[in-house]
Design a protein around this motif. Structure first.
Motif, mmCIF file in Angstrom:
data_model
loop_
_atom_site.group_PDB
_atom_site.id
_atom_site.type_symbol
_atom_site.label_atom_id
_atom_site.label_comp_id
_atom_site.label_asym_id
_atom_site.label_seq_id
_atom_site.Cartn_x
_atom_site.Cartn_y
_atom_site.Cartn_z
ATOM 1 N N UNK A 53 0.840 -1.207 0.000
ATOM 2 C CA UNK A 53 0.000 0.000 0.000
ATOM 3 C C UNK A 53 0.872 1.252 0.000
ATOM 4 N N UNK A 54 1.930 1.219 0.789
ATOM 5 C CA UNK A 54 2.818 2.379 0.872
ATOM 6 C C UNK A 54 3.572 2.584 -0.440
ATOM 7 N N UNK B 219 3.733 6.020 -5.524
ATOM 8 C CA UNK B 219 3.522 6.253 -6.957
ATOM 9 C C UNK B 219 2.430 7.299 -7.150
ATOM 10 N N UNK B 220 1.340 7.199 -6.396
ATOM 11 C CA UNK B 220 0.265 8.190 -6.495
ATOM 12 C C UNK B 220 0.767 9.587 -6.169
ATOM 13 N N UNK B 221 1.717 9.675 -5.261
ATOM 14 C CA UNK B 221 2.235 10.972 -4.845
ATOM 15 C C UNK B 221 2.987 11.674 -5.966
ATOM 16 N N UNK C 73 -1.959 9.827 -0.355
ATOM 17 C CA UNK C 73 -1.776 10.405 -1.686
ATOM 18 C C UNK C 73 -2.906 9.988 -2.622
ATOM 19 N N UNK C 74 -3.340 8.736 -2.525
ATOM 20 C CA UNK C 74 -4.454 8.276 -3.344
ATOM 21 C C UNK C 74 -5.733 9.024 -3.036
ATOM 22 N N UNK C 75 -5.953 9.309 -1.765
ATOM 23 C CA UNK C 75 -7.138 10.070 -1.368
ATOM 24 C C UNK C 75 -7.052 11.512 -1.847
#
Length: 217
Positions: A61-62, A67-69, A118-120
């Motif tokens: 998850x981290x 990557x989302x960040x 970051x995803x949120x």
């Protein structure tokens, strides 16, 4: 005055674990990640990882959130002035670019943002920009979902690389329309990026038609 000697290796941290796990995922895939492999890569004992993460899923998850960040969200700022369509277009390219660099983590990202910060932030930025532009909340939610489906799907694998570089594999007697399919692999970037841009334009054109039909305030 006594001074503590500096450790020969950097102290273990969440960032170091995420970096090592990300490198392993990129090189060998999700199944390669284990406490043993990570501990060996970091030069520590396996149990020490549990001071930072309780499970392998938390580590993945981290990695996914890291990557989302990397996805640019500046186009959704109220002061940016790009408009909802241009914002979605530019965000889609930034998002795909981040995923294309790390395709093995896409299945984790496809589960949704969950509790990942970051995803949120990505989901919040897209929804907020769409509702600010006048899309009804329910439709704004669907737009966010639609764009994620499209972007994540495009990053899972290469269409062009799905064909082998062997003309004999596509006998015209069996596949009369695939006479040049063996050339696709060597044109991967042109084919895959062209397909992404074609699909993105079609999606945005369709959304523009829906937007024009919205009741005027």
């Amino acid at each position: 005055m006594w001074r503590m000697a500096r450790p020969r290796k950097p102290l273990l941290s969440r960032d170091l674990i995420v970096e090592a796990a990300g490198t392993l995922v990129d090189a060998e895939g999700l199944e390669a990640v284990s406490t043993r492999r990570l501990a060996a890569a970091l030069g520590v004992s396996g149990p020490s990882l549990y001071n930072h993460f309780h499970t392998k899923d938390e580590i993945l998850d981290a990695v996914a959130d890291a990557v989302s960040a990397r996805v640019d969200l500046s186009m959704f700022d109220a002061a940016d002035g790009r408009g909802w369509r241009a914002a979605l277009h530019d965000w889609a390219h930034s998002y795909r670019g981040a995923l294309s660099d790390h395709p093995n983590i896409v299945p984790v990202l496809a589960r949704g943002p969950g509790r990942r910060p970051a995803g949120l932030r990505v989901a919040d930025a897209v929804f907020g920009a769409m509702t600010a532009a006048g899309w009804p909340p329910a439709q704004a939610t669907r737009i966010g979902a639609l764009m994620r489906y499209f972007i994540l799907g495009s990053a899972v694998a290469s269409f062009a690389r799905g064909f082998v570089d062997d003309e004999a594999a596509y006998d015209p007697a069996d596949y009369p329309h695939l006479g040049r399919a063996h050339l696709l692999a060597e044109r991967q970037r042109e084919v895959d990026e062209g397909a992404f841009e074609t699909g993105l334009a079609a999606l945005l054109d369709g959304l523009a038609l829906q937007y024009a039909a919205l009741p005027q305030p």
